[in-house]
Scaffold this active site. Sequence first.
Site, PDB file in Angstrom:
ATOM      1  CG  ASN A  51      -0.420  -0.222   2.522  1.00 32.48           C
ATOM      2  OD1 ASN A  51       0.610  -0.869   2.659  1.00 32.48           O
ATOM      3  ND2 ASN A  51      -1.082   0.307   3.535  1.00 32.48           N
ATOM      4  CD  GLU A  53      -1.621   4.652   4.516  1.00 30.54           C
ATOM      5  OE1 GLU A  53      -1.181   5.526   5.305  1.00 30.54           O
ATOM      6  OE2 GLU A  53      -2.311   3.668   4.892  1.00 30.54           O
ATOM      7  CB  CYS A  62      -5.165  -1.494  -1.722  1.00 34.94           C
ATOM      8  SG  CYS A  62      -6.458  -0.739  -0.734  1.00 34.94           S
ATOM      9  CD  GLU A  64      -5.295  -6.075  -1.444  1.00 36.50           C
ATOM     10  OE1 GLU A  64      -4.709  -4.999  -1.249  1.00 36.50           O
ATOM     11  OE2 GLU A  64      -6.171  -6.524  -0.688  1.00 36.50           O
ATOM     12  CB  CYS A  97     -10.741  -2.543   0.389  1.00 41.93           C
ATOM     13  SG  CYS A  97     -10.151  -1.828  -1.164  1.00 41.93           S
ATOM     14  CB  CYS A 100      -8.720  -4.464  -3.798  1.00 40.99           C
ATOM     15  SG  CYS A 100      -7.462  -3.217  -3.441  1.00 40.99           S
TER      16      CYS A 100
HETATM   17  N1  THU Z   1      -5.221  -1.715   2.492  1.00 42.28           N
HETATM   18  C1  THU Z   1      -4.612  -2.521   1.559  1.00 42.28           C
HETATM   19  O1  THU Z   1      -3.531  -2.186   1.049  1.00 42.28           O
HETATM   20  N2  THU Z   1      -5.222  -3.684   1.224  1.00 42.28           N
HETATM   21  C2  THU Z   1      -6.341  -4.176   1.827  1.00 42.28           C
HETATM   22  O2  THU Z   1      -6.786  -5.259   1.484  1.00 42.28           O
HETATM   23  C3  THU Z   1      -7.016  -3.398   2.877  1.00 42.28           C
HETATM   24  C4  THU Z   1      -6.503  -2.028   3.084  1.00 42.28           C
HETATM   25  C5  THU Z   1      -4.530  -0.494   2.910  1.00 42.28           C
HETATM   26  C6  THU Z   1      -5.140   0.815   2.485  1.00 42.28           C
HETATM   27  C7  THU Z   1      -4.592   1.766   3.520  1.00 42.28           C
HETATM   28  O3  THU Z   1      -3.291   2.192   3.141  1.00 42.28           O
HETATM   29  C8  THU Z   1      -4.448   0.907   4.768  1.00 42.28           C
HETATM   30  O4  THU Z   1      -4.489  -0.444   4.329  1.00 42.28           O
HETATM   31  C9  THU Z   1      -5.534   1.131   5.801  1.00 42.28           C
HETATM   32  O5  THU Z   1      -6.792   1.010   5.248  1.00 42.28           O
END
Ligand code: THU
Length: 138
Positions: A51, A53, A62, A64, A97, A100
């Site tokens: 991920n 941000e 994310c 994925e 999520c 994704c």
């Molecule tokens: N996040 C992911 O990278 N993958 C997931 O399956 C769930 C959430 C990340 C997004 C954000 O940077 C952090 O987790 C908190 O939501």
Amino acid sequence: MEITSQQLPEDWKRLLEAALDARRRAYAPYSGFSVGAALLDEQDAVHHGCNVENAAYGPTNCAERTALFRAVADGHKAGSFKAIAVVGDTEQPITPCGVCRQVLSELCGPDMPVIMGNLRGDWAVTTVAELLPGAFKL
Ligand code: THU
């Protein structure tokens, strides 16, 4: 479909280990929640994702989607992928999520395995179609 760690095929175990490795490269200064993903392509090469941000929150990508988008950008075709693993520090194996899930349904076959894990060694396996029944398609 859910199977135990002992039953996981070797290549899926390796994929989970690759996702754990990718997780170490997460850029998550806002949530503090690092996620790693590893996508297996048709030639058994692994594409890592983490991920990434952003201060504006919305642009956050994310793990994925990072793995999927970089593999597509590297020339791999939608529908050609064999499996994806994702790992986060959750109580139960992490689940992708909603955004994704939509992207997985566009770029991966409905029966493609999605291997989900956490840092405790818990794993679960599902498929793209199980994660998002009735996905929007054009
Ligand atoms: N996040 C992911 O990278 N993958 C997931 O399956 C769930 C959430 C990340 C997004 C954000 O940077 C952090 O987790 C908190 O939501």
